[in-house]
Design a protein around this motif. Structure first.
Motif, mmCIF file in Angstrom:
data_model
loop_
_atom_site.group_PDB
_atom_site.id
_atom_site.type_symbol
_atom_site.label_atom_id
_atom_site.label_comp_id
_atom_site.label_asym_id
_atom_site.label_seq_id
_atom_site.Cartn_x
_atom_site.Cartn_y
_atom_site.Cartn_z
ATOM 1 N N GLU A 49 18.455 2.338 2.886
ATOM 2 C CA GLU A 49 17.536 2.548 4.001
ATOM 3 C C GLU A 49 16.542 3.670 3.724
ATOM 4 O OE1 GLU A 49 19.537 2.760 7.746
ATOM 5 O OE2 GLU A 49 20.704 0.940 7.369
ATOM 6 N N GLU A 50 16.944 4.629 2.927
ATOM 7 C CA GLU A 50 16.025 5.706 2.579
ATOM 8 C C GLU A 50 14.824 5.145 1.825
ATOM 9 O OE1 GLU A 50 17.304 10.057 1.572
ATOM 10 O OE2 GLU A 50 17.086 8.967 -0.313
ATOM 11 N N ALA A 51 15.093 4.253 0.878
ATOM 12 C CA ALA A 51 14.000 3.628 0.127
ATOM 13 C C ALA A 51 13.122 2.779 1.037
ATOM 14 C CB ALA A 51 14.566 2.774 -1.009
ATOM 15 N N LEU A 52 13.728 2.131 2.028
ATOM 16 C CA LEU A 52 12.967 1.236 2.897
ATOM 17 C C LEU A 52 11.990 1.980 3.797
ATOM 18 C CD1 LEU A 52 15.471 -1.564 3.950
ATOM 19 C CD2 LEU A 52 13.991 -1.405 1.954
ATOM 20 N N VAL A 53 12.202 3.284 4.012
ATOM 21 C CA VAL A 53 11.223 4.059 4.784
ATOM 22 C C VAL A 53 9.840 3.944 4.135
ATOM 23 C CG1 VAL A 53 10.581 6.373 5.581
ATOM 24 C CG2 VAL A 53 12.975 5.644 5.662
ATOM 25 N N MET A 54 9.823 3.812 2.812
ATOM 26 C CA MET A 54 8.555 3.705 2.094
ATOM 27 C C MET A 54 7.845 2.377 2.372
ATOM 28 S SD MET A 54 8.528 6.626 0.534
ATOM 29 C CE MET A 54 9.493 7.277 1.919
ATOM 30 N N LEU A 55 8.551 1.419 2.962
ATOM 31 C CA LEU A 55 7.947 0.126 3.284
ATOM 32 C C LEU A 55 7.326 0.099 4.678
ATOM 33 C CD1 LEU A 55 9.657 -0.683 0.785
ATOM 34 C CD2 LEU A 55 9.897 -2.921 1.833
ATOM 35 N N SER A 56 7.505 1.153 5.453
ATOM 36 C CA SER A 56 6.863 1.210 6.766
ATOM 37 C C SER A 56 5.347 1.269 6.637
ATOM 38 C CB SER A 56 7.342 2.440 7.544
ATOM 39 O OG SER A 56 8.621 2.261 8.068
ATOM 40 N N ASP A 57 4.859 1.989 5.631
ATOM 41 C CA ASP A 57 3.429 2.237 5.533
ATOM 42 C C ASP A 57 2.954 2.352 4.088
ATOM 43 O OD1 ASP A 57 0.815 3.137 5.645
ATOM 44 O OD2 ASP A 57 1.199 4.853 6.914
ATOM 45 N N ILE A 58 3.485 3.319 3.356
ATOM 46 C CA ILE A 58 2.866 3.717 2.090
ATOM 47 C C ILE A 58 2.805 2.591 1.064
ATOM 48 C CG2 ILE A 58 5.049 4.703 1.270
ATOM 49 C CD1 ILE A 58 3.428 6.729 -0.279
ATOM 50 N N LEU A 59 3.881 1.820 0.932
ATOM 51 C CA LEU A 59 3.878 0.770 -0.082
ATOM 52 C C LEU A 59 2.930 -0.378 0.293
ATOM 53 C CD1 LEU A 59 5.418 0.962 -2.736
ATOM 54 C CD2 LEU A 59 6.970 -0.775 -1.887
ATOM 55 N N PRO A 60 3.010 -0.932 1.513
ATOM 56 C CA PRO A 60 2.030 -1.968 1.868
ATOM 57 C C PRO A 60 0.595 -1.448 1.891
ATOM 58 C CG PRO A 60 3.445 -1.446 3.748
ATOM 59 C CD PRO A 60 4.048 -0.786 2.560
ATOM 60 N N THR A 61 0.401 -0.172 2.238
ATOM 61 C CA THR A 61 -0.963 0.379 2.232
ATOM 62 C C THR A 61 -1.528 0.414 0.816
ATOM 63 O OG1 THR A 61 -0.628 1.709 4.226
ATOM 64 C CG2 THR A 61 -2.354 2.417 2.722
ATOM 65 N N GLY A 62 -0.756 0.950 -0.126
ATOM 66 C CA GLY A 62 -1.224 0.985 -1.504
ATOM 67 C C GLY A 62 -1.477 -0.402 -2.052
ATOM 68 N N PHE A 63 -0.620 -1.346 -1.662
ATOM 69 C CA PHE A 63 -0.726 -2.710 -2.177
ATOM 70 C C PHE A 63 -1.893 -3.475 -1.534
ATOM 71 C CE2 PHE A 63 1.167 -7.171 -2.324
ATOM 72 C CZ PHE A 63 0.795 -7.383 -3.646
ATOM 73 N N GLU A 64 -1.955 -3.459 -0.207
ATOM 74 C CA GLU A 64 -2.972 -4.258 0.475
ATOM 75 C C GLU A 64 -4.368 -3.641 0.368
ATOM 76 O OE1 GLU A 64 -1.755 -4.987 4.509
ATOM 77 O OE2 GLU A 64 0.222 -5.731 3.918
ATOM 78 N N CYS A 65 -4.473 -2.354 0.675
ATOM 79 C CA CYS A 65 -5.789 -1.705 0.720
ATOM 80 C C CYS A 65 -6.316 -1.389 -0.672
ATOM 81 C CB CYS A 65 -5.722 -0.428 1.542
ATOM 82 S SG CYS A 65 -5.127 -0.656 3.226
ATOM 83 N N GLY A 66 -5.407 -1.170 -1.621
ATOM 84 C CA GLY A 66 -5.832 -0.840 -2.968
ATOM 85 C C GLY A 66 -5.785 -2.005 -3.924
ATOM 86 N N VAL A 67 -4.603 -2.563 -4.128
ATOM 87 C CA VAL A 67 -4.404 -3.570 -5.174
ATOM 88 C C VAL A 67 -5.001 -4.919 -4.780
ATOM 89 C CG1 VAL A 67 -2.665 -4.806 -6.524
ATOM 90 C CG2 VAL A 67 -2.356 -2.381 -6.027
ATOM 91 N N LEU A 68 -4.681 -5.422 -3.593
ATOM 92 C CA LEU A 68 -5.199 -6.730 -3.182
ATOM 93 C C LEU A 68 -6.691 -6.671 -2.896
ATOM 94 C CD1 LEU A 68 -2.350 -8.171 -0.912
ATOM 95 C CD2 LEU A 68 -2.744 -8.511 -3.355
ATOM 96 N N ASN A 69 -7.118 -5.677 -2.122
ATOM 97 C CA ASN A 69 -8.555 -5.551 -1.864
ATOM 98 C C ASN A 69 -9.339 -5.293 -3.150
ATOM 99 O OD1 ASN A 69 -8.417 -6.002 0.871
ATOM 100 N ND2 ASN A 69 -9.382 -4.077 1.453
#
Length: 542
Positions: free
Chosen positions: A141-161
């Motif tokens: 669950e500690e690792a999953l905290v990073m999936l609330s925002d930071i990981l999807p943000t880096g992926f969607e706003c940076g990598v996909l865009n």
């Protein structure tokens, strides 16, 4: 309840606030167990986000346990462990139907912005069915905290865009947590080069470990020339801006190749110039985006499969009582070397046991045994069978201590011995199950003891000491972590106010484990070679 409250630019306080309540039928109340601090929270404190008014509880990330649901919530029930999305979405409005959940007409980024957020003991989640994700059994669950925002943000706003592609060249300007999240997820698409640009040498070293092919400690014209040299003189296919200041946006404009993409992630609190006099003919695209968290289910599966490890982003851990220290550490990352900090809010409930059951435990051996002998699931997915010691466990206990490293024997009621005598083993199997308890843990059905956790309370029941020993070959499996949580809940149920442990200064692993769960380290007054670890416990409601 305790909460971190924003009181205007530069001002924040840990304060008592009313418990949230169900406001609409689609709400859920979540008991927070872990949250974190985002760079956006720092922007709020700088006054860059006018939509966040003084008096707001900050935070938009975390995991927790559903405490209550509105009549219209169908996907979650009380006791469900959930990941909280930083974006609340109704799933029905025009923007949601287009996948732009960040612009939901009754949601979007509202947590810790226009409604109270997650840096508190409890939080109200609107549109719970479409704004929460069930946590798979055994997930860290500690690792999953990073999936609330930071990981999807880096992926969607940076990598996909940014349209990162196999064989392409990528420059990420800013090697902070968001830039590193973009680095981790860019590798899904196998670009030939990932160049990280930053002024912080420590963060660039982290970027190398995370997979950057090149790192540059430079800015301005120097950074431009170095990036162009690495990109064959033509520039990069994707330039990801991950800071949010004019100078880094300018740098991206200078290094993007004709036909390339500038993907902006940073939260800009001041105007940045767009140099169309240079770019009008370059066939480039510039993208902006607020994360939609549309990729969270995919990222969750990827993390569960071990393809990516967001826990590598976590560098510091604090209890909610020390959330102001957490902010201080996070906001001075250059000196503290902080990336992401975890704020642990509550000792989690034990698997298959409710808080009500735990709160009803009395002090008798028979009353406690029913609850405290149970199965636990570690963060690594290992099943531990925990039971209270019995006199017939003497042989097993003697065999166990023959396989424990000396530093694990350095606790107060063994006196720092190098080995455990027969007399001590006998005494440890004949505890009174009142002021003294000894828990034995067996891993995945094995007959040999994997770990022990001994608890000794003082006669007033105000204070207790815990000592955990783990078989040498069973270390690094999350066993000590889970046993410590178990013992903390046990002591809490007994009414103990302070839980302590004593460690050798050299046993850094044990000290760090206890700090992760909110223990505070102080010098041991009687011996400079020892450290006293202490945690204040909150009394459970009966």
């Amino acid at each position: 309840m305790k909460a971190l409250v924003y009181e205007g630019p530069g001002r924040k306080f840990l304060a008592e606030r009313p418990m949230p309540t169900i406001a609409t039928a689609t709400d859920a109340i979540v008991k927070m167990t872990r949250t974190t601090i985002c760079g956006t929270d720092l922007h709020i404190l700088k006054g860059d986000v006018p939509s966040c008014a003084p008096g707001r509880i900050l935070g938009h990330e975390g995991v927790g346990i559903v405490e209550e649901t509105g009549a219209g919530v169908t996907q979650f029930t009380k006791g469900a462990r959930v990941l909280i999305s930083c974006i609340s979405s109704c799933g029905k409005c025009d923007y949601c139907r287009r996948g732009m959940y960040s612009h939901c007409t009754t949601g979007g980024w509202i947590l810790g912005n226009t409604i109270d957020g997650t840096q508190a003991e409890y939080v109200r989640i609107p549109h719970a069915d479409t704004s929460l994700y069930p946590i798979p059994q055994g997930a860290d669950e500690e690792a999953l905290v990073m999936l609330s925002d930071i990981l999807p943000t880096g992926f969607e706003c940076g990598v996909l865009n940014g349209k990162v592609q196999p064989g392409g060249t990528v420059a990420i300007v800013g090697s902070g947590p968001i830039g590193l999240a973009a680095l981790l997820t860019a590798q899904f698409f196998s670009p030939a080069e990932i160049i990280m640009v930053d002024l912080d040498e420590n963060r660039l070293e982290v970027a190398k470990r995370f997979g950057a092919t090149q790192t540059l400690r430079a800015s301005g014209d120097d950074a431009v020339q170095q990036v162009l040299a690495l990109a064959g003189g033509k520039g990069v296919d994707t330039a990801i801006e991950a800071v949010g200041i004019p100078v880094t946006f300018d740098l991206c404009q200078e290094i993007v190749a004709p036909g390339g993409v500038i993907a902006n992630i940073g939260v800009h609190g001041a105007k940045a110039d767009l140099h169309l006099e240079k770019l009008w003919s370059q066939n480039i695209a510039i993208t902006t985006r607020l994360v939609d968290t549309a990729t969270t289910p995919m990222l969750l599966k990827t993390v569960q499969a071990g393809k990516i490890d967001p826990k590598k982003l976590i560098t510091h851990r604090f209890s909610l009582d020390r959330v102001l220290d957490a902010y201080e550490t996070f906001s001075h990352a250059a000196s503290t070397q902080a990336l992401k900090v975890i704020v642990e809010i509550a000792v989690d409930a034990l698997p298959a046991r409710t808080t009500e059951e735990l709160g009803m435990v009395g002090l008798s051996a028979s009353g406690a045994a029913d609850v405290w002998s149970c199965d636990l699931l570690t963060r690594t997915g290992l099943v531990l069978h925990v039971q209270q010691v019995r006199p017939e466990d003497e042989t097993l206990l003697a065999e166990f201590f023959a396989h424990v490293t000396p530093e694990d024997l350095r606790f107060r009621f063994l006196g720092g011995v190098r080995e455990v005598s027969h007399e001590r083993v006998v005494a440890m199997t004949r505890v009174d199950h009142n002021l003294t308890e000894n828990f034995l843990a067996f891993a995945d059905g094995h007959k040999a003891i994997a770990a022990t956790a001994m608890v000794v309370c003082d006669p007033s029941m105000e204070k207790a000491e815990v000592a955990i020993s783990v078989r040498a070959e069973d270390k690094h499996k999350g066993i000590a972590w889970e046993l410590l949580r178990h013992v903390a809940r046990y002591a809490q149920a007994l009414g103990v106010k302070t839980l302590e442990s004593i460690e050798s200064r050299e046993n850094r692993e044990a000290i760090e484990l206890e700090r992760e769960q909110g223990f505070v380290a102080v010098p041991y007054p009687d011996d400079p070679t020892l450290i006293l670890i202490r945690k204040e416990l909150h009394r459970l409601k009966s």
